[in-house]
Motif scaffolding. Structure first.
Motif, PDB file in Angstrom:
ATOM      1  N   CYS A 136      46.830 -49.441  -4.438  1.00  0.00           N
ATOM      2  CA  CYS A 136      46.161 -50.058  -3.294  1.00  0.00           C
ATOM      3  C   CYS A 136      44.652 -50.093  -3.522  1.00  0.00           C
ATOM      4  N   GLU A 163      44.932 -45.417  -3.971  1.00  0.00           N
ATOM      5  CA  GLU A 163      46.198 -44.714  -3.795  1.00  0.00           C
ATOM      6  C   GLU A 163      47.361 -45.600  -4.227  1.00  0.00           C
ATOM      7  N   SER A 220      52.638 -46.857  -0.727  1.00  0.00           N
ATOM      8  CA  SER A 220      53.414 -45.810  -0.070  1.00  0.00           C
ATOM      9  C   SER A 220      54.878 -46.193   0.077  1.00  0.00           C
ATOM     10  N   LEU A 241      53.645 -51.578   1.412  1.00  0.00           N
ATOM     11  CA  LEU A 241      52.760 -50.882   2.338  1.00  0.00           C
ATOM     12  C   LEU A 241      51.736 -50.037   1.602  1.00  0.00           C
ATOM     13  N   CYS A 242      50.494 -50.120   2.090  1.00  0.00           N
ATOM     14  CA  CYS A 242      49.406 -49.286   1.605  1.00  0.00           C
ATOM     15  C   CYS A 242      48.866 -48.493   2.790  1.00  0.00           C
ATOM     16  N   ASP A 243      48.837 -47.149   2.660  1.00  0.00           N
ATOM     17  CA  ASP A 243      48.223 -46.296   3.682  1.00  0.00           C
ATOM     18  C   ASP A 243      46.733 -46.212   3.380  1.00  0.00           C
ATOM     19  N   THR A 244      45.914 -46.608   4.346  1.00  0.00           N
ATOM     20  CA  THR A 244      44.466 -46.564   4.162  1.00  0.00           C
ATOM     21  C   THR A 244      43.835 -45.850   5.350  1.00  0.00           C
ATOM     22  N   HIS A 245      42.532 -45.600   5.260  1.00  0.00           N
ATOM     23  CA  HIS A 245      41.821 -44.987   6.383  1.00  0.00           C
ATOM     24  C   HIS A 245      41.779 -45.930   7.592  1.00  0.00           C
ATOM     25  N   GLY A 279      44.454 -47.543   8.505  1.00  0.00           N
ATOM     26  CA  GLY A 279      45.848 -47.647   8.908  1.00  0.00           C
ATOM     27  C   GLY A 279      46.689 -48.249   7.793  1.00  0.00           C
ATOM     28  N   VAL A 280      47.925 -48.564   8.123  1.00  0.00           N
ATOM     29  CA  VAL A 280      48.852 -49.128   7.137  1.00  0.00           C
ATOM     30  C   VAL A 280      48.594 -50.632   7.005  1.00  0.00           C
ATOM     31  N   GLU A 299      50.050 -54.112   5.301  1.00  0.00           N
ATOM     32  CA  GLU A 299      51.245 -54.736   4.719  1.00  0.00           C
ATOM     33  C   GLU A 299      50.845 -55.902   3.832  1.00  0.00           C
TER      34      GLU A 299
END
Length: 142
Positions: A77, A81, A84, A107-111, A113-114, A116
């Motif tokens: 991402c 990261e 996810s 999906l990428c988890d970021t600061h 939020g998620v 898509e």
């Protein structure tokens, strides 16, 4: 029943070939070629590269379902990261290489939020392993 299903698939594959630049005669472009991973069209490489990697116009080429999962698991991402999660959502019509595409949500988890991403893949490229990063991602692990 099986003969009816095969007939329907054969007719659909012929119709798909008829809508593309056919490189084989219609009698040669059928279910057997598609099952063997032989395309009925000559891909327009100049047109394909005009589209971002991972889009319907330039899907990520992969070696089967395992190759699709392998590629998606290597994406990084934009926050550095690994992705996810990813999940196949549907078939997405005929792609530029002459095969049915698969659509995945990644999906990428970021600061923030998620996030898509929709990534389109073509699983009919035996032995091929993509090394370029799909649009929307920061990097790919090789």
């Amino acid at each position: 029943m099986l003969k009816k299903i095969i007939s329907i698939v054969f007719c659909v594959s012929l119709a798909a070939c008829a809508n593309q630049n056919v490189t084989q005669s219609d009698s040669e472009c059928g279910l057997e070629q598609l099952m063997l991973g032989v395309s009925c069209i000559e891909p327009d490489l100049d047109e394909i590269v005009k589209h971002p990697l991972g889009s319907p116009g330039n899907p990520v080429r992969a070696d089967g379902p395992a190759g699709q999962r392998e590629y998606l698991s290597r994406l990084v991402c934009t926050n550095g990261e690994p992705v996810s999660e990813f999940k196949r959502t549907s078939s997405a019509g005929m792609g530029p290489w002459g095969f049915i595409l698969d659509s995945y949500v990644v999906l990428c988890d970021t600061h923030q939020g998620v996030i898509e991403h929709n990534v389109y893949l073509d699983l009919y490229h035996k032995g091929y392993r993509e090394t370029e990063v799909a649009e929307g991602f920061g990097d790919i692990m090789l």
